[in-house]
Design a protein around this motif. Structure first.
Motif, PDB file in Angstrom:
ATOM      1  N   GLY A 173       0.730  -1.302   0.431  1.00 23.51           N
ATOM      2  CA  GLY A 173      -0.253   0.036  -0.407  1.00 23.51           C
ATOM      3  C   GLY A 173       0.637   1.110   0.516  1.00 23.51           C
ATOM      4  O   GLY A 173       2.484   1.324   0.181  1.00 23.51           O
ATOM      5  N   LEU A 174       0.190   1.843  -0.543  1.00 25.14           N
ATOM      6  CA  LEU A 174       1.316   3.628   0.333  1.00 25.14           C
ATOM      7  C   LEU A 174       0.165   4.556   0.930  1.00 25.14           C
ATOM      8  O   LEU A 174       0.406   5.322   0.816  1.00 25.14           O
ATOM      9  CB  LEU A 174       0.173   4.205  -1.867  1.00 25.14           C
ATOM     10  N   HIS A 175      -0.134   4.024   1.281  1.00 26.56           N
ATOM     11  CA  HIS A 175      -0.649   4.884   2.948  1.00 26.56           C
ATOM     12  C   HIS A 175       0.579   5.010   4.301  1.00 26.56           C
ATOM     13  O   HIS A 175      -0.120   4.014   4.610  1.00 26.56           O
ATOM     14  CB  HIS A 175      -1.514   3.970   3.362  1.00 26.56           C
ATOM     15  N   PHE A 176       1.152   5.075   3.590  1.00 27.27           N
ATOM     16  CA  PHE A 176       2.421   5.610   4.784  1.00 27.27           C
ATOM     17  C   PHE A 176       2.429   6.281   6.169  1.00 27.27           C
ATOM     18  O   PHE A 176       0.657   7.436   6.166  1.00 27.27           O
ATOM     19  CB  PHE A 176       3.656   6.375   4.146  1.00 27.27           C
ATOM     20  N   ALA A 177       2.530   6.046   7.167  1.00 31.23           N
ATOM     21  CA  ALA A 177       2.220   6.780   8.314  1.00 31.23           C
ATOM     22  C   ALA A 177       3.890   7.253   9.371  1.00 31.23           C
ATOM     23  O   ALA A 177       4.834   6.325   8.845  1.00 31.23           O
ATOM     24  CB  ALA A 177       1.878   6.085   9.147  1.00 31.23           C
ATOM     25  N   LYS A 178       2.905   7.603  10.654  1.00 31.57           N
ATOM     26  CA  LYS A 178       4.856   7.274  11.076  1.00 31.57           C
ATOM     27  C   LYS A 178       3.800   6.629  12.718  1.00 31.57           C
ATOM     28  O   LYS A 178       2.769   7.051  13.260  1.00 31.57           O
ATOM     29  CB  LYS A 178       4.931   8.712  11.597  1.00 31.57           C
ATOM     30  N   ALA A 179       5.126   6.447  13.241  1.00 31.86           N
ATOM     31  CA  ALA A 179       4.482   5.366  14.943  1.00 31.86           C
ATOM     32  C   ALA A 179       5.854   6.351  15.273  1.00 31.86           C
ATOM     33  O   ALA A 179       6.960   5.933  15.078  1.00 31.86           O
ATOM     34  CB  ALA A 179       4.734   3.840  14.353  1.00 31.86           C
ATOM     35  N   ALA A 180       5.045   6.739  16.583  1.00 33.21           N
ATOM     36  CA  ALA A 180       6.348   7.376  17.811  1.00 33.21           C
ATOM     37  C   ALA A 180       5.759   6.383  19.336  1.00 33.21           C
ATOM     38  O   ALA A 180       4.689   6.019  19.551  1.00 33.21           O
ATOM     39  CB  ALA A 180       5.436   8.568  17.982  1.00 33.21           C
ATOM     40  N   PHE A 181       6.837   6.379  19.347  1.00 35.17           N
ATOM     41  CA  PHE A 181       7.150   5.559  21.067  1.00 35.17           C
ATOM     42  C   PHE A 181       8.065   6.853  21.858  1.00 35.17           C
ATOM     43  O   PHE A 181       8.608   7.398  21.051  1.00 35.17           O
ATOM     44  CB  PHE A 181       7.947   4.518  20.515  1.00 35.17           C
ATOM     45  N   ILE A 182       6.945   7.459  22.615  1.00 39.45           N
ATOM     46  CA  ILE A 182       7.245   8.375  23.614  1.00 39.45           C
ATOM     47  C   ILE A 182       7.761   7.676  25.056  1.00 39.45           C
ATOM     48  O   ILE A 182       6.481   7.648  25.405  1.00 39.45           O
ATOM     49  CB  ILE A 182       5.792   9.412  23.779  1.00 39.45           C
ATOM     50  N   ILE A 183       8.679   8.395  25.597  1.00 40.50           N
ATOM     51  CA  ILE A 183       8.595   8.283  26.739  1.00 40.50           C
ATOM     52  C   ILE A 183       9.059   9.604  27.841  1.00 40.50           C
ATOM     53  O   ILE A 183      10.006  10.000  27.521  1.00 40.50           O
ATOM     54  CB  ILE A 183      10.627   6.889  27.102  1.00 40.50           C
ATOM     55  N   SER A 184       8.169   9.864  29.112  1.00 39.80           N
ATOM     56  CA  SER A 184       8.249  10.574  29.319  1.00 39.80           C
ATOM     57  C   SER A 184       7.815  10.666  30.640  1.00 39.80           C
ATOM     58  O   SER A 184       7.169   9.703  31.581  1.00 39.80           O
ATOM     59  CB  SER A 184       7.248  11.348  28.891  1.00 39.80           C
TER      60      SER A 184
ATOM     61  N   ILE B 249      10.911   8.677  20.305  1.00 39.30           N
ATOM     62  CA  ILE B 249      11.443   8.049  18.463  1.00 39.30           C
ATOM     63  C   ILE B 249      10.536   8.106  17.378  1.00 39.30           C
ATOM     64  O   ILE B 249       9.129   7.540  17.597  1.00 39.30           O
ATOM     65  CB  ILE B 249      11.647   6.492  19.005  1.00 39.30           C
ATOM     66  N   VAL B 250      10.545   8.409  16.572  1.00 40.82           N
ATOM     67  CA  VAL B 250      10.067   8.302  15.148  1.00 40.82           C
ATOM     68  C   VAL B 250      10.097   7.525  14.201  1.00 40.82           C
ATOM     69  O   VAL B 250      10.883   7.663  13.613  1.00 40.82           O
ATOM     70  CB  VAL B 250       9.276  10.052  14.378  1.00 40.82           C
ATOM     71  N   ALA B 251       9.283   6.418  13.719  1.00 47.67           N
ATOM     72  CA  ALA B 251       9.235   5.005  12.866  1.00 47.67           C
ATOM     73  C   ALA B 251       8.399   5.471  11.707  1.00 47.67           C
ATOM     74  O   ALA B 251       7.078   5.446  11.826  1.00 47.67           O
ATOM     75  CB  ALA B 251       9.558   3.786  13.524  1.00 47.67           C
ATOM     76  N   ASP B 252       8.789   5.423  10.132  1.00 44.69           N
ATOM     77  CA  ASP B 252       8.398   4.786   8.835  1.00 44.69           C
ATOM     78  C   ASP B 252       7.694   3.190   9.215  1.00 44.69           C
ATOM     79  O   ASP B 252       8.291   2.298  10.189  1.00 44.69           O
ATOM     80  CB  ASP B 252       8.667   4.937   7.656  1.00 44.69           C
ATOM     81  N   VAL B 253       5.948   4.053   8.944  1.00 45.93           N
ATOM     82  CA  VAL B 253       4.827   2.762   8.914  1.00 45.93           C
ATOM     83  C   VAL B 253       4.231   2.497   7.575  1.00 45.93           C
ATOM     84  O   VAL B 253       3.940   3.552   7.043  1.00 45.93           O
ATOM     85  CB  VAL B 253       4.519   2.952   9.894  1.00 45.93           C
ATOM     86  N   ARG B 254       4.575   1.411   6.961  1.00 47.05           N
ATOM     87  CA  ARG B 254       4.523   1.102   5.485  1.00 47.05           C
ATOM     88  C   ARG B 254       2.702   1.107   5.230  1.00 47.05           C
ATOM     89  O   ARG B 254       2.013   1.909   4.232  1.00 47.05           O
ATOM     90  CB  ARG B 254       4.969  -0.022   4.743  1.00 47.05           C
ATOM     91  N   GLU B 255       2.033   0.821   5.548  1.00 45.85           N
ATOM     92  CA  GLU B 255       0.817   0.142   5.994  1.00 45.85           C
ATOM     93  C   GLU B 255      -0.121   0.850   6.855  1.00 45.85           C
ATOM     94  O   GLU B 255       0.549   0.200   7.994  1.00 45.85           O
ATOM     95  CB  GLU B 255       0.516  -0.614   5.354  1.00 45.85           C
ATOM     96  N   VAL B 256      -1.264   1.231   7.573  1.00 46.75           N
ATOM     97  CA  VAL B 256      -1.497   0.597   8.911  1.00 46.75           C
ATOM     98  C   VAL B 256      -3.386   0.772   8.470  1.00 46.75           C
ATOM     99  O   VAL B 256      -3.904   1.457   7.809  1.00 46.75           O
ATOM    100  CB  VAL B 256      -1.676   2.351   9.750  1.00 46.75           C
ATOM    101  N   LEU B 257      -3.893  -0.315   8.552  1.00 47.97           N
ATOM    102  CA  LEU B 257      -4.865  -0.794   9.076  1.00 47.97           C
ATOM    103  C   LEU B 257      -5.671  -0.525  10.536  1.00 47.97           C
ATOM    104  O   LEU B 257      -5.396  -1.509  11.939  1.00 47.97           O
ATOM    105  CB  LEU B 257      -5.673  -1.998   8.760  1.00 47.97           C
ATOM    106  N   GLY B 258      -6.787  -0.409  10.221  1.00 46.91           N
ATOM    107  CA  GLY B 258      -7.893  -0.228  11.392  1.00 46.91           C
ATOM    108  C   GLY B 258      -8.541   0.975  11.500  1.00 46.91           C
ATOM    109  O   GLY B 258      -8.583   2.004  10.956  1.00 46.91           O
ATOM    110  N   GLU B 259      -9.136   1.667  12.746  1.00 45.80           N
ATOM    111  CA  GLU B 259      -9.883   3.024  13.322  1.00 45.80           C
ATOM    112  C   GLU B 259      -8.690   3.838  12.271  1.00 45.80           C
ATOM    113  O   GLU B 259      -7.695   4.026  13.486  1.00 45.80           O
ATOM    114  CB  GLU B 259     -10.861   2.346  14.064  1.00 45.80           C
ATOM    115  N   GLY B 260      -9.235   4.678  11.870  1.00 42.37           N
ATOM    116  CA  GLY B 260      -9.201   5.990  11.782  1.00 42.37           C
ATOM    117  C   GLY B 260      -7.696   6.233  10.619  1.00 42.37           C
ATOM    118  O   GLY B 260      -7.348   7.373  10.208  1.00 42.37           O
TER     119      GLY B 260
END
Length: 294
Positions: free
Chosen positions: A203-214, A275-286
């Motif tokens: 898919g072409l539905h690229f997104a970003k995944a963020a891991f946040i530690i605080s 930490i921000v990582a590339d995500v190739r495809e995301v399925l699900g709500e939103g």
């Protein structure tokens, strides 16, 4: 079997037919006129076609080579692997051969363009065609079938490695027949085709995944939910050096939202570890519905 299942199966075979037709167009319009050998049975067919045109009193078309190699392979595979594994693959190489037959026998288009353009455009078209076929868990036969059969005997060698060896053997043969220049363009076509196939499959539905530690993870999670209307998952973590327990937030957003996400985090805790990582495809709500992937 319900009507819905019949429709799903019909749509799957329709997509396979569409994919093999697109693949045949790419091979016929771009690879065959420029003698670009990109591996597989179609690449071998281009070599045999060239040889028959220059050394034999009759022409052996690519569609005939495709059938002549795939039919005995399919018979052997049926005995070894069973009918369920091969139904879609037999349909795929049959429709691919039929599409090539119509193009070679009834449509006379001599499309001669720059080799680089032929490699790029032909690679993209063929990649889309193969991707459409692979989406339905089918293959176009040929070297994939040979690799699967050889893997039954050579179990210690991965199928992907056998397939790569087979395809590169055909490419090497093309090197000796057509020379290094066309082979280099063929390698470009392979690269473009692989990328196009990946886009179709993943898919072409690229997104970003963020891991946040605080230390303020609860405030950050609430702010993301309220201000961005995005879900946040809290994961249990532990610092390896300090041994302190930490909450790790996982949030997936679209590319255009990542700047806003970092702003939300920064407003609450400027010392947060993100930490921000590339995500190739995301399925699900939103994001993208599961049904849309089929």
């Amino acid at each position: 079997m319900s009507t819905k299942n019949h429709k799903q199966i019909a749509l799957q075979y329709l997509q396979i037919a569409l994919g093999t037709t697109v693949l045949a167009l790419g091979v016929y319009l771009f690879f065959m006129p420029h003698n670009l050998v990109v591996g597989g049975v179609s690449g071998l067919g281009i070599i045999i076609l060239y040889y028959s045109e220059t050394h034999l009193p009759f022409i052996i078309p690519v569609w005939l080579t495709n059938l002549a190699i795939n039919i005995p392979l399919a018979v052997i595979a049926l005995l070894v692997m069973g009918k369920k594994f091969l139904a879609k693959t037999i349909f795929a190489f049959s429709t691919f051969s039929f599409a090539l037959f119509l193009l070679e026998e009834y449509i006379n288009i001599a499309l001669e363009i720059d080799f680089f353009l032929a490699a790029i455009i032909g690679g993209a078209i063929c990649g889309v065609g193969v991707g459409l076929v692979y989406r339905q868990l089918a293959t176009t036969g040929g070297s994939v079938l040979i690799a699967a059969l050889l893997h039954k005997v050579l179990k210690h060698i991965p199928t992907s490695r056998i397939l790569m060896a087979l395809d590169w053997s055909v490419i090497l043969l093309g090197f000796f027949v057509f020379g290094p220049e066309r082979t280099m363009y063929a390698i470009i076509a392979i690269f473009v085709s692989t990328k196009a196939m990946e886009y179709v499959l993943e898919g072409l539905h690229f997104a970003k995944a963020a891991f946040i530690i605080s230390e303020d993870s609860h405030k950050i999670a609430s702010a993301i939910t309220e201000q961005m209307d995005r879900g946040v998952t809290s994961l249990d973590g532990r610092g390896a050096y300090t041994g302190h327990e930490k909450n790790v937030l996982l949030c997936v957003v679209s590319k255009r939202e990542i700047a806003r996400l970092k702003e939300v985090v920064s407003n609450i805790d400027k010392k947060a570890f993100v930490i921000v990582a590339d995500v190739r495809e995301v399925l699900g709500e939103g994001f993208k519905d599961f049904d849309a992937k089929l």
